[in-house]
Design an enzyme around this catalytic site. Sequence first.
Site, short mmCIF file in Angstrom:
data_model
loop_
_atom_site.label_atom_id
_atom_site.label_comp_id
_atom_site.label_asym_id
_atom_site.label_seq_id
_atom_site.Cartn_x
_atom_site.Cartn_y
_atom_site.Cartn_z
N LYS A 43 0.84 -1.19 0.00
CA LYS A 43 0.00 0.00 0.00
C LYS A 43 0.88 1.25 0.00
O LYS A 43 0.67 2.19 -0.74
CB LYS A 43 -0.86 -0.03 1.27
CG LYS A 43 -2.02 0.90 1.28
CD LYS A 43 -2.81 0.59 2.53
CE LYS A 43 -4.13 1.32 2.54
NZ LYS A 43 -4.90 0.95 3.71
N LYS A 102 -9.04 -15.70 5.76
CA LYS A 102 -10.23 -16.47 6.21
C LYS A 102 -11.51 -15.68 6.04
O LYS A 102 -12.59 -16.25 5.86
CB LYS A 102 -10.08 -16.91 7.67
CG LYS A 102 -9.83 -15.75 8.63
CD LYS A 102 -8.59 -15.98 9.43
CE LYS A 102 -8.05 -14.68 9.93
NZ LYS A 102 -6.75 -14.79 10.56
N GLU A 126 -4.71 -23.01 2.69
CA GLU A 126 -4.31 -23.77 3.89
C GLU A 126 -4.08 -22.85 5.10
O GLU A 126 -4.45 -23.17 6.24
CB GLU A 126 -3.04 -24.58 3.58
CG GLU A 126 -2.56 -25.48 4.68
CD GLU A 126 -3.55 -26.60 5.01
OE1 GLU A 126 -3.81 -27.43 4.16
OE2 GLU A 126 -4.07 -26.61 6.16
N VAL A 129 -6.83 -21.22 8.02
CA VAL A 129 -7.29 -21.83 9.28
C VAL A 129 -6.08 -22.38 10.03
O VAL A 129 -5.33 -23.19 9.49
CB VAL A 129 -8.28 -22.99 9.02
CG1 VAL A 129 -8.73 -23.60 10.34
CG2 VAL A 129 -9.49 -22.51 8.23
N GLY A 131 -3.18 -21.21 10.92
CA GLY A 131 -1.81 -20.83 10.51
C GLY A 131 -0.97 -21.98 9.98
O GLY A 131 -1.22 -22.50 8.90
N ILE A 133 -0.65 -25.07 11.03
CA ILE A 133 -1.11 -26.46 11.21
C ILE A 133 -1.74 -26.96 9.91
O ILE A 133 -2.65 -26.33 9.39
CB ILE A 133 -2.17 -26.57 12.34
CG1 ILE A 133 -1.64 -25.98 13.63
CG2 ILE A 133 -2.63 -28.00 12.52
CD1 ILE A 133 -2.68 -25.94 14.76
N ASP A 198 -13.07 -14.18 14.53
CA ASP A 198 -11.96 -14.81 13.80
C ASP A 198 -12.12 -16.34 13.82
O ASP A 198 -12.04 -17.00 12.77
CB ASP A 198 -10.63 -14.38 14.45
CG ASP A 198 -9.42 -15.05 13.82
OD1 ASP A 198 -9.03 -14.63 12.73
OD2 ASP A 198 -8.89 -16.01 14.42
N LYS A 202 -13.00 -19.36 10.83
CA LYS A 202 -12.22 -20.58 10.63
C LYS A 202 -13.09 -21.84 10.75
O LYS A 202 -12.95 -22.76 9.95
CB LYS A 202 -11.07 -20.61 11.65
CG LYS A 202 -10.04 -19.49 11.38
CD LYS A 202 -9.09 -19.30 12.55
CE LYS A 202 -8.06 -18.22 12.26
NZ LYS A 202 -7.29 -17.82 13.45
P1 NAP Z 1 -0.27 -7.21 7.88
O1 NAP Z 1 0.97 -7.47 8.69
O2 NAP Z 1 -1.19 -6.16 8.35
O3 NAP Z 1 0.20 -6.90 6.38
C1 NAP Z 1 -0.67 -6.47 5.40
C2 NAP Z 1 0.12 -6.12 4.15
O4 NAP Z 1 -0.81 -5.88 3.10
C3 NAP Z 1 0.99 -4.88 4.28
O5 NAP Z 1 2.22 -5.08 3.65
C4 NAP Z 1 0.17 -3.81 3.56
O6 NAP Z 1 0.97 -2.84 2.88
C5 NAP Z 1 -0.52 -4.63 2.50
N1 NAP Z 1 -1.78 -3.99 2.10
C6 NAP Z 1 -2.85 -3.73 2.87
N2 NAP Z 1 -3.81 -3.14 2.15
C7 NAP Z 1 -3.33 -2.99 0.91
C8 NAP Z 1 -3.83 -2.43 -0.30
N3 NAP Z 1 -5.04 -1.89 -0.35
N4 NAP Z 1 -3.05 -2.48 -1.41
C9 NAP Z 1 -1.81 -3.04 -1.35
N5 NAP Z 1 -1.28 -3.57 -0.25
C10 NAP Z 1 -2.03 -3.56 0.87
O7 NAP Z 1 -1.14 -8.55 7.75
P2 NAP Z 1 -0.70 -10.04 8.11
O8 NAP Z 1 -0.73 -10.26 9.58
O9 NAP Z 1 0.51 -10.41 7.36
O10 NAP Z 1 -1.97 -10.87 7.54
C11 NAP Z 1 -2.14 -11.08 6.17
C12 NAP Z 1 -3.26 -12.11 5.94
O11 NAP Z 1 -2.89 -13.36 6.53
C13 NAP Z 1 -4.60 -11.73 6.59
O12 NAP Z 1 -5.64 -12.22 5.78
C14 NAP Z 1 -4.57 -12.50 7.91
O13 NAP Z 1 -5.85 -12.76 8.45
C15 NAP Z 1 -3.89 -13.78 7.45
N6 NAP Z 1 -3.22 -14.52 8.52
C16 NAP Z 1 -2.34 -13.88 9.32
C17 NAP Z 1 -1.68 -14.60 10.31
C18 NAP Z 1 -0.69 -13.93 11.21
O14 NAP Z 1 -0.12 -14.60 12.07
N7 NAP Z 1 -0.41 -12.66 11.06
C19 NAP Z 1 -1.93 -15.97 10.45
C20 NAP Z 1 -2.84 -16.61 9.58
C21 NAP Z 1 -3.48 -15.86 8.61
P3 NAP Z 1 1.96 -1.80 3.62
O15 NAP Z 1 3.12 -2.65 4.09
O16 NAP Z 1 2.32 -0.84 2.57
O17 NAP Z 1 1.16 -1.24 4.76
N1 HSE Z 2 -5.41 -13.30 15.25
C1 HSE Z 2 -5.31 -14.67 14.89
C2 HSE Z 2 -5.16 -15.50 16.16
C3 HSE Z 2 -4.10 -14.89 14.01
O1 HSE Z 2 -5.01 -14.92 17.25
O2 HSE Z 2 -5.22 -16.71 16.09
C4 HSE Z 2 -4.25 -15.63 12.76
O3 HSE Z 2 -5.43 -16.09 12.35
#
Ligand code: NAP
Ligand code: HSE
Length: 423
Positions: A43, A102, A126, A129, A131, A133, A198, A202
Amino acid sequence: MVNIAVLGLGTVGSGVVELLKLNEDAISKRLGDEVCVKKVLVKNLEKKRSELVEGKVTDNFNEIVEDEDIMIVVELMGGEEPALTYIKQALISGKHVVTANKEIISKHGKELFNLAEEHDVNLLFEASVAGGIPIIRPMKNCLAANKIEKIMGILNGTTNYILTQMTDENKSFDVALDEAKIEGYAESDPTDDIKGFDAARKIAILSSIAFNTRITSDKVYTEGIDKLDLLDIEYAKELGYLIKLVAMAKKHEDKVEVSVVPILLNKEHPLCGVNGPFNAIVLEGNAVGRVMFYGQGAGKMPTASAVVADIMAAVRSDNGNKLYCTCYNELDVMDPGLSRTQFYIRLRVKDRPGVLSKISGAMAENEISLSKVFQKHTMNGTAEIVMVTYEVPFKNLQEALEEIQAYKQIEEIASVIRVEEES
Ligand code: NAP
Ligand code: HSE
């Protein structure tokens, strides 16, 4: 060479880029092909990025979707829009899509799987749900010979971390939530974690796969942990239970019961051993019996592990063997009022003669039998009563509690929590 684009370079996106580099050799030997990150969408172009993505960063999705050399789009931005539009455009352009989102899969799965099938590409999810696992592919492949009867899971690391801190360290909800935010487990808006949304997304995804019917997250009966008191955790322990936020789905003839609720779990239940930010899923299949999956449900590298495996599966699937939607049933979701379970109830009442008999009278009128009743503390004329019922439909309990609430001797119905006796 397989070219991919990564949308989002936050926690998970940067983990994916790093993991592709860290295990480059093993990945290319296993695939018989190299995976190259050709473009990364962000972004904010001003943010400093790792040298691994130097010269590859863009804020223009058209550069990705119009690039015919890019075979796989990996969506790791989160949120609904513009991620949904980008996923659709990528599928329509004949690119495989891998996502950890999700929210999108649980709400728009049907439309997206149809689009993937129409364009002969794969949509893999994968990491959406639990992470790191492995659970989606094991359910779709390794357990495919079973009829799944029940799923119980701890699917949210933030709430499990909070409950573990409250249970083991006697910390308050607010202190434990602040710690979960610092550790990076919570979503950017922790409401989704603590209110159970959340986990609801899942379990919607898992139950759709388990029962071959589309369950969207709005159909999941959901309660969070934000109303839980340390007293409930303490009393639960005295009674031989631990409180966990449990996502549950169960098949009943032609209906599916699906919920995310705090539960007093028998201390011997396998989910009671799942602590801190860890996740686990217990599945019951009619052939395999009970199986349990355990590991890190969030975090940079555990989630990247699932995403990179999906990228590899997408490369392999290019020669066929795609996993399309398996929702061939149309089952209704059961009215939560009909769900039968035991309940733990904590009441604050005036310490006067006859109060207990009024309460038990309302319970009896609604065909609720009590298994345990205790009077806990009494202070300034207020007594705290804790009860555990036998199994009863939720709607009977709601009706009894409405009557009880109307008695003037009742100061507060402080807690109503489900109980799982089975270990
Ligand atoms: P995050 O740290 O908030 O990162 C989001 C990224 O997306 C940032 O780099 C942001 O850009 C970019 N972004 C956001 N809006 C955008 C837009 N409109 N155009 C272009 N780029 C955009 O998120 P995250 O924790 O990695 O999570 C990502 C996904 O994985 C989510 O769906 C989350 O639910 C899922 N997930 C996360 C985890 C976890 O442990 N974090 C686990 C399982 C699943 P900038 O860097 O420029 O701000
Ligand atoms: N916020 C989520 C959790 C992370 O606490 O499990 C990834 O889904």
